[in-house]
Every structure is written in C-alpha cells, then in structure tokens.
Write an enzyme that holds these catalytic residues in place. Structure first.
Site, mmCIF file in Angstrom:
data_model
loop_
_atom_site.group_PDB
_atom_site.id
_atom_site.type_symbol
_atom_site.label_atom_id
_atom_site.label_comp_id
_atom_site.label_asym_id
_atom_site.label_seq_id
_atom_site.Cartn_x
_atom_site.Cartn_y
_atom_site.Cartn_z
ATOM 1 N N ARG A 134 1.623 -0.261 -36.937
ATOM 2 C CA ARG A 134 0.838 -0.581 -35.693
ATOM 3 C C ARG A 134 1.338 -1.302 -34.676
ATOM 4 O O ARG A 134 1.255 -0.818 -33.479
ATOM 5 C CB ARG A 134 -0.448 -0.959 -36.367
ATOM 6 C CG ARG A 134 -1.207 0.287 -37.190
ATOM 7 C CD ARG A 134 -2.449 -0.574 -37.984
ATOM 8 N NE ARG A 134 -1.820 -1.382 -38.917
ATOM 9 C CZ ARG A 134 -2.732 -2.328 -39.605
ATOM 10 N NH1 ARG A 134 -3.862 -2.275 -39.448
ATOM 11 N NH2 ARG A 134 -2.017 -3.026 -40.684
ATOM 12 N N ASP A 193 -4.796 0.934 -41.051
ATOM 13 C CA ASP A 193 -3.421 0.851 -41.632
ATOM 14 C C ASP A 193 -2.956 2.121 -42.208
ATOM 15 O O ASP A 193 -3.406 2.839 -43.028
ATOM 16 C CB ASP A 193 -3.269 -0.071 -42.880
ATOM 17 C CG ASP A 193 -1.936 -0.517 -43.404
ATOM 18 O OD1 ASP A 193 -1.147 0.313 -43.005
ATOM 19 O OD2 ASP A 193 -1.989 -1.479 -44.167
HETATM 20 P P1 4NP Z 1 1.616 -2.127 -40.586
HETATM 21 O O1 4NP Z 1 1.548 -1.278 -41.676
HETATM 22 O O2 4NP Z 1 0.958 -3.354 -40.873
HETATM 23 O O3 4NP Z 1 0.809 -1.398 -39.601
HETATM 24 O O4 4NP Z 1 3.025 -2.410 -40.023
HETATM 25 C C1 4NP Z 1 2.035 -1.817 -43.058
HETATM 26 C C2 4NP Z 1 3.440 -1.914 -43.183
HETATM 27 C C3 4NP Z 1 3.857 -2.518 -44.412
HETATM 28 C C4 4NP Z 1 2.960 -2.899 -45.241
HETATM 29 C C5 4NP Z 1 1.761 -2.650 -45.191
HETATM 30 C C6 4NP Z 1 1.327 -2.144 -43.980
HETATM 31 N N1 4NP Z 1 3.503 -3.228 -46.551
HETATM 32 O O5 4NP Z 1 2.642 -3.619 -47.431
HETATM 33 O O6 4NP Z 1 4.686 -3.447 -47.016
#
Ligand code: 4NP
Length: 153
Positions: free
Chosen positions: A15, A120
């Site tokens: 995001r 997410d």
């Molecule tokens: P972001 O999505 O917060 O939008 O970058 C995620 C990327 C990785 C993880 C969780 C959310 N993870 O648990 O590794």
C-alpha cells in the site's frame, strides 16, 4: 514551507509504496507538497522491492514501482516529516505509540481522504491490489487538495 508527507503501511511493499508513487506522480501539480516517502511498521521487507503483485497492478495504472525499496519507520521520521499518513487503523495505532511527544509530525489516517481504511491486500486475491490503487488515486489527490487549502496538516 512545503509540507512533507510520509505514507506508512505494515510491510512497505504494497500500500504505502503505491501511495508514494501516486504522490510522486501528482507532485508537479502541487508545489505546496514537499518531500514524499513511504515506510513500514515492520522490518520484514527492509531493502526489498514492492510485492510483485503490486508492481504488476500499479503498471496497469501507469506507475513504475520497481525502483522503490522497503524501509522501516524510524524515530527520526517523526521529526523530519510534517505529516505521517497511516493506511489503516492498526498502522495508525502503532504510529501513535511510536510517536515521540516532541515530534514535529502529525499522524493522521488515510481514511480522512479515502473515506475508509486502505485494506491490506497481502493475503487476498489480485483484485485487492487494484482496489488499493483506485482508493489511493482519489485519496492522495484529496490529501494534496487539503494541503493546498490549508486544511492539512
Ligand atoms: P503492506 O502489505 O502493509 O500494504 O505492505 C503487507 C506486506 C507484508 C506483510 C503484511 C502486509 N507481511 O506480513 O509480511
């Protein structure tokens, strides 16, 4: 002084890099906006490029996320940025816990401009990445308009 903005999500691979790229594309229209960056609450993806699924989805929106690299939010960010924008309520709560009391930065939810949390997409299907990009395209412009009008920070 131009307003500096840091976009923050959990991993800094889905995001917030998308928000950063959208913001960088819009920036030439908004001299009121200064430095733009993104970071993650967690350290799992420090030094990594964005998630390949987000790179692919963003390419469909004319955005090249490939040069971006993950980094973790650090204490100095709260002194260097005017506005730290959280993608969801959990990120917001974490940022409020991390924020030093003497910080310059105001910590705010992206939902102020998207009307809802930016969900997410990490554990869902490909449509989740497009949904994030649609929300952020409108939301980042609304944020920049708020900076222009003085409503933000
Ligand atoms: P972001 O999505 O917060 O939008 O970058 C995620 C990327 C990785 C993880 C969780 C959310 N993870 O648990 O590794």
């Amino acid at each position: 002084m131009a307003v500096s903005v840091l976009f923050v999500c959990l991993g800094n691979i889905c995001r917030s890099p998308a928000a950063e790229a959208i913001a960088l594309r819009l920036a030439p229209e908004y001299p009121e906006v200064g430095k733009i960056d993104s970071a993650g609450i967690g350290n799992w993806h420090v030094g990594d490029p964005p998630d390949p699924r987000m790179i692919r989805a963003a390419a469909g929106f004319g955005l090249d996320l490939r040069p971006l690299r993950g980094r973790q939010v650090e204490r100095a960010d709260f002194h260097e940025f005017d506005l730290i924008v959280a993608m969801d309520a959990e990120n917001l709560a974490d940022l409020r816990d991390l924020r030093p009391t003497t910080a310059r930065a105001k910590v705010v939810p992206m939902a102020n401009w998207t009307g809802r949390d930016v969900p997410d997409p990490y554990s869902g299907g490909p449509e989740g990445f497009d949904r994030v990009l649609v929300l952020l395209e409108a939301g980042v412009r609304a944020l920049f308009d708020a900076i222009r009008s003085g409503e933000a920070p």
